[in-house]
Structure formats: C-alpha cells, structure tokens
Design a protein around this motif. Structure first.
Motif, PDB file in Angstrom:
ATOM      1  N   LYS A   1      37.688   1.449  36.711  1.00 25.06           N
ATOM      2  CA  LYS A   1      37.933   0.262  35.896  1.00 25.06           C
ATOM      3  C   LYS A   1      36.901  -0.826  36.126  1.00 25.06           C
ATOM      4  O   LYS A   1      36.711  -1.700  35.273  1.00 25.06           O
ATOM      5  CB  LYS A   1      39.338  -0.296  36.186  1.00 25.06           C
ATOM      6  N   ASP A   2      36.203  -0.801  37.288  1.00 25.18           N
ATOM      7  CA  ASP A   2      35.265  -1.877  37.606  1.00 25.18           C
ATOM      8  C   ASP A   2      33.995  -1.381  38.279  1.00 25.18           C
ATOM      9  O   ASP A   2      33.350  -2.106  39.023  1.00 25.18           O
ATOM     10  CB  ASP A   2      35.940  -2.937  38.487  1.00 25.18           C
ATOM     11  N   CYS A   3      33.603  -0.132  38.006  1.00 27.15           N
ATOM     12  CA  CYS A   3      32.367   0.415  38.577  1.00 27.15           C
ATOM     13  C   CYS A   3      31.614   1.189  37.502  1.00 27.15           C
ATOM     14  O   CYS A   3      32.200   1.991  36.765  1.00 27.15           O
ATOM     15  CB  CYS A   3      32.672   1.336  39.760  1.00 27.15           C
ATOM     16  N   TRP A   4      30.301   0.918  37.416  1.00 27.32           N
ATOM     17  CA  TRP A   4      29.421   1.549  36.433  1.00 27.32           C
ATOM     18  C   TRP A   4      28.316   2.315  37.171  1.00 27.32           C
ATOM     19  O   TRP A   4      27.785   1.834  38.175  1.00 27.32           O
ATOM     20  CB  TRP A   4      28.788   0.502  35.527  1.00 27.32           C
ATOM     21  N   GLU A   5      27.939   3.475  36.644  1.00 25.68           N
ATOM     22  CA  GLU A   5      26.857   4.270  37.221  1.00 25.68           C
ATOM     23  C   GLU A   5      25.704   4.414  36.214  1.00 25.68           C
ATOM     24  O   GLU A   5      25.926   4.623  35.018  1.00 25.68           O
ATOM     25  CB  GLU A   5      27.345   5.665  37.610  1.00 25.68           C
ATOM     26  N   VAL A   6      24.483   4.251  36.751  1.00 26.81           N
ATOM     27  CA  VAL A   6      23.273   4.419  35.953  1.00 26.81           C
ATOM     28  C   VAL A   6      22.500   5.603  36.537  1.00 26.81           C
ATOM     29  O   VAL A   6      21.953   5.499  37.649  1.00 26.81           O
ATOM     30  CB  VAL A   6      22.400   3.144  35.972  1.00 26.81           C
TER      31      VAL A   6
ATOM     32  N   GLY B   1      20.986  10.377  43.622  1.00 34.20           N
ATOM     33  CA  GLY B   1      22.203  10.094  42.881  1.00 34.20           C
ATOM     34  C   GLY B   1      22.057   8.848  42.019  1.00 34.20           C
ATOM     35  O   GLY B   1      21.046   8.143  42.050  1.00 34.20           O
ATOM     36  N   PRO B   2      23.069   8.552  41.225  1.00 33.39           N
ATOM     37  CA  PRO B   2      23.000   7.412  40.307  1.00 33.39           C
ATOM     38  C   PRO B   2      23.147   6.085  41.053  1.00 33.39           C
ATOM     39  O   PRO B   2      23.670   6.022  42.165  1.00 33.39           O
ATOM     40  CB  PRO B   2      24.194   7.650  39.375  1.00 33.39           C
TER      41      PRO B   2
END
Length: 578
Positions: free
Chosen positions: A74-79, A30-31
């Motif tokens: 609003k405050d979580c990023w996925e790579v 997963g990311p």
C-alpha cells in the motif's frame, strides 16, 4: 545524499508537489524500493499516509525518460533496472489535516510533517538528506533542522528529516528564551492568538529549567516549540527530535485559565519526551521501522511517566500551585476510573495494544490507558521510592539512570531493563509492584492512598452524584434529542436490562431527555423504562440494588491533620510548603 523538493501551485487545493532524487549505486542488485512511512513516532498505530498521495511518476533524472515501476504494498513502490541511475520520483501530496501529527496547506501557511509525505529509498535511510522548499519571498520558516541556505534544510539521515516538522508563513511569530544554557524557540502561527509573551516565556523558562536540572543535561543543542493556535477548539501535541508541534484553540482565549493550563501542560509534557522516548528509546525502536508496527511493552514508561511529570513538574517549578496540580491529577483519576477496563488489561499489554486500538474507544471494558493508569502507576512508584529513602531517592533517579545508560549511548531499553533500574534505585526487590500494577490488573486505590499519606495527602472516594450512573450503573449521551445508553458498569442493575446503544424513551411514563436526574430521583423500588433497541420498542424494569456506588469519583486531597514528617514529605515532593 537524497534530495527532496516541495512546492505548491494553488494552495487552495491543499496539494503539495513533491520531488525526490536518489542516486542508485551501479552495483545495486534488484529493483529500487521507495517506501512511504506507514506510521509516525508519537502515535503507535498504522496510519496509511499513502492514501494522501496522487499521481506517482518515476523518471531518469538526467534524461527525464519515464521509468517503469510497480506498487508492491500500500505504501511501497519498486523501480526495476535502476542500478547506476539517478531516479526522480514526482507526486502530489494532499496536506489537509490540521492536528499535531498532520500537514496543512492554504494561502496563509505551509505546515508539513515530513514523516507523512516523504518517501525514502530502502537501504539508504542513513544517507544525508536535503529538503528545499519553494516558498513565497515574504514567508518565514520555522523548523528544528539546520538551514544551510534560504529555505534549504539539511538532515543527517532520513530519521532526522522525518522527525522535523516545519511551519512556513508570512505571519508566524517568534520569541526565544534560554534555560541551562540551551536556546529555546517559541513559534506561534495563528493571527487570532493574543499571547502574553512575558508570562508565557517566564513559565516556559521555569519548567524547562526544572527538566534540565532533573536530567543534568539535554539531548539536543536547541529546541523549538511549534504552535498552531486555531480559531476553534482543539487540543493535540506531538513530540519530535528537537521540537514539538502543539495545536490548540480557540486562539483568542489562549491566555484564559481553562486554555492556558492546557498549553502549559502539553508543552511541559512534550518537552519531557525529548528525553523520554526520543533519547531514552525502547529497544524495539532502535532504529525505527517505518514500514510496519514496532511493538513494545514499555509505553507505560514513554507515555505514563511523561504524563505524570508533565503536570507534576509544573508544580515543582512553581509555575502551578499544588491546588492547581491536584485539579489535573484528579482529572487523570477521573479518566482512569471512568470505566472498568483497568480490571481486564495490564499496562504492559495495553502498550502492545496501542497498535490495535489504543487511540479509539474500542469495545467496552477491554483496555486501560497507558497515559492515565501509567501516570498513576508512576506517581505510586515515585512516592514509594521517596518513602524508602527519606526523599533522597525518587523516580527522578530512575529517569536519570535511564538517560545515562540508554539515552546518551543510543542503546534501546527493554521492560526488563526498566525493572532492573527501578530495583537498583529502590535498593530492594520491586517485583510485587511490577507483578501487580504493570504486568497485572491489581487496583491502585489502597496502595496509592497509603503512598499519598507519606506526603500529607490522601485518596478520597466520593459516590457518583449522577443517579443513573452511581445508583443504576449506566451512562447516557443526548444525541439529537435522543437519550442513548453509552456505557454500562459490569454487574450493575442497568447491565441486567439495558444494552449499549439502547435509546431510552421514557421512565415511568415520562419522556426521557436531559431530565434523567429528576426522573430517577424519587427513589422508587422499581422503574419502568421504555427503550428502543434495534428499532424495536421494549419495556424493562430497573430496580436499585444495595451495594457500592458505580463510577466512584476519586480525588487527591491534603490531610486535614498531617504530622511533621508528612508535612516535610509534601514539601520535598512538590517543593511547596504544606
């Protein structure tokens, strides 16, 4: 290891440049998810720190190849596709909030609360962290974290890093004292601060030693008071793992009685939190979940008990006199009885509702303060335990038991655990106390007065001398020469004819302003009031009614005639002769 790097180019913009380097295991599925905390311990409401982030970028740390990413909350990023890579995140953070929970950057200092500004890799929160700061060569760094090299800080995990505020500047002052074998550091940022260091260090040493004696140990190896003394009026403090940030002003008046008592009170309060909330932590926060609300029913313990001890221990350590302590206790009483919210919400439910609106006024008469009523409930419990056991047991024993059973073991406690420990210390059922004053809304006046009598004191009620409040039941504020109704006591004469936000224009034909006391003084049977309500002019009649005064003022005072047992109780409770 997660690596962080913080720098700045132009401090006048208040923007910090932040880099985060995280290694993603090859077997990861997963990311990669990178989360910015949504709240901070010590203030139990969502704060949306992500609104301070500008220009987020992700890249492969080895090749500098840009990596695709997606913001999922609003405050979580996925790579995606990050397995086996070293991922670097770059972004700017706006540090322009000068309070004890904020961050600030200008040409004179960097003040950072990491919990606001640093992302963490979800699933790697337990990994060690290293924070490197790019600072001018003449700047000095104050922080509770281990400094492994110049301007390089080490944390055992993200929780420790997030809970370690720092101040770096060329002008920060530092002094140190020891209590119970523990080193305490006092840092002062603020060039206007005229600190009487011998007096301050002696007072701090006294209340620190009193707290260490109460608990019989300290959860951390050293402690740091990080003080921001400002050139304007301000008051705020926040507790941390082995430090506190205290923001006060005006700095030039710091040693004057009105402001020095605030410094003593908030410093003693925040130090007590090192045990009560940082070590003795609610089960719902073991561990902290920074992405969402951590609801808990025991903030009346975390904040109420701490508010009680914060001023009480200053008297017990003889930093303050009993008369000075009663002044602060009476201020708590005043704030608690300033509205009727205590009739409508219990302390336990108010603990939950902190996440809803606990730090704002809210709608009229809906809630109660876990700080103010919590402190009064703690005072009642302390005096009750003392009465039951001839001062051989007290709330001190409850707090020691909580520290031994939960603080030292890392186990979280529940409201049931707290009630059990109180019952075991009391040696009798305490269900009535919890039913009435913690989980219910029973008034405190009579039981508190009875308890105070056991230590030679009493709770005295005074009629509210402000006629608009005491006789008619409405409070006003003067805003730009306009008299605005700001509060109405339930079932008062004013509540029948006025509404909050009414503009009071005239009373009996005379213009209303700062003269309400004079206009209402004659004791007329009926007053004609002209008010603007939603920009419509209304004429209403206001008549006094027989009955109790509204907004009754309560104070704690010594009995004029106390017997020998009461005098002895006073001395055992406060440590001063009656």
């Amino acid at each position: 290891m997660t690596y962080y790097h913080v720098s700045f180019e132009n401090p006048l913009t208040s923007y910090l440049q932040i880099q985060l380097l995280v290694d993603v295991p090859a077997e990861a599925t997963g990311p990669l998810a990178l989360q910015l905390p949504a709240w901070r311990p010590g203030r139990y409401e969502l704060q949306n720190f992500a609104q301070k982030i500008q220009r987020m970028e992700f890249s492969d740390a080895e090749t500098d190849e840009p990596l695709p990413y997606r913001k999922i909350t609003k405050d979580c990023w996925e790579v995606p596709g990050a397995a086996g890579r070293s991922v670097r995140a770059r972004y700017n953070f706006y540090a322009h909030q000068m309070d004890a929970g904020g961050s600030w950057l200008d040409e004179s200092q960097l003040y950072l609360n990491p919990v606001q500004a640093l992302l963490y890799a979800v699933g790697q929160e337990s990994q060690p962290c290293q924070l490197t700061l790019a600072l001018p060569p003449d700047w000095r760094l104050a922080c509770g974290l281990l400094q492994t090299a110049p301007n390089v800080l080490q944390a055992s995990n993200f929780d420790q890093l997030a809970d370690a505020p720092l101040i770096a500047s060329p002008s920060i002052q530092h002094e140190q004292y020891t209590a119970g074998g523990v080193p305490f550091h006092v840092w002062v940022q603020g060039e206007e601060a005229a600190v009487d260091w011998p007096r301050l260090l002696a007072d701090f040493q006294a209340f620190s030693a009193e707290q260490l004696q109460l608990f019989g140990g300290f959860p951390v190896a050293e402690y740091h008071f990080l003080n921001q003394f400002l050139p304007y009026k301000h008051y705020h403090g926040v507790e941390h793992h082995n430090s506190t940030v205290i923001v006060l002003g005006p700095a030039e008046a710091l040693m004057q009685e009105a402001y020095y008592k605030e410094l003593l009170g908030v410093s003693c309060h925040e130090l007590f939190h090192t045990w009560n909330i940082k070590a003795i932590r609610p089960a719902e926060m073991q561990p902290y979940d920074y992405a969402r609300e951590n609801y808990f029913r025991t903030c009346y313990v975390a904040e109420g008990v701490t508010t009680y001890y914060g001023e009480y221990l200053l008297a017990r350590s003889r930093v303050r006199t009993p008369a000075q302590y009663f002044e602060e206790l009476n201020l708590v009483l005043r704030k608690h009885y300033d509205d009727a919210g205590g009739r409508n919400l219990s302390l336990a439910d108010a603990s939950m509702d902190l996440w809803l609106d606990g730090y704002r006024p809210g709608v009229p008469d809906r809630k109660v303060s876990v700080y103010h009523k919590g402190a009064l409930a703690a005072l009642l419990l302390d005096l009750t335990l003392r009465q039951l056991h001839g001062h051989q047991r007290s709330l001190d024993d409850v707090m020691r038991r909580l520290y031994e059973e939960f603080g030292k073991t890392g186990l979280g406690y529940t409201d049931e655990d707290y009630a059990r420990v109180v019952t075991e210390v009391a040696g009798r059922r305490m269900q009535v106390y919890f039913d009435k004053f913690i989980n219910g809304t029973a008034p405190l006046q009579e039981p508190l007065d009875r308890a105070l009598h056991t230590v030679g004191c009493q709770l005295v009620a005074y009629e509210n001398p402000v006629i608009s409040e005491g006789t008619f039941g409405f409070r006003t504020a003067l805003k730009n020469d306009r008299v605005e109704v700001t509060y109405l006591w339930p079932d008062s004469p004013a509540a029948a004819v006025l509404a909050v936000e009414d503009e009071l224009v005239a009373i009996n034909g005379r213009r209303a302003g700062a003269n309400l006391q004079t206009l209402l003084a004659p004791g007329e049977p009926v007053y004609q009031l002209a008010v603007f309500r939603q920009n419509r002019l209304l004429l209403v009649e206001l008549a006094p009614q027989p009955g109790p005064s509204y907004g009754t003022r309560y104070t704690v005072e010594k009995l004029t005639e106390a017997d020998e047992n009461q005098r002895a109780g006073f001395e055992k409770w406060l440590g001063w002769e009656f």
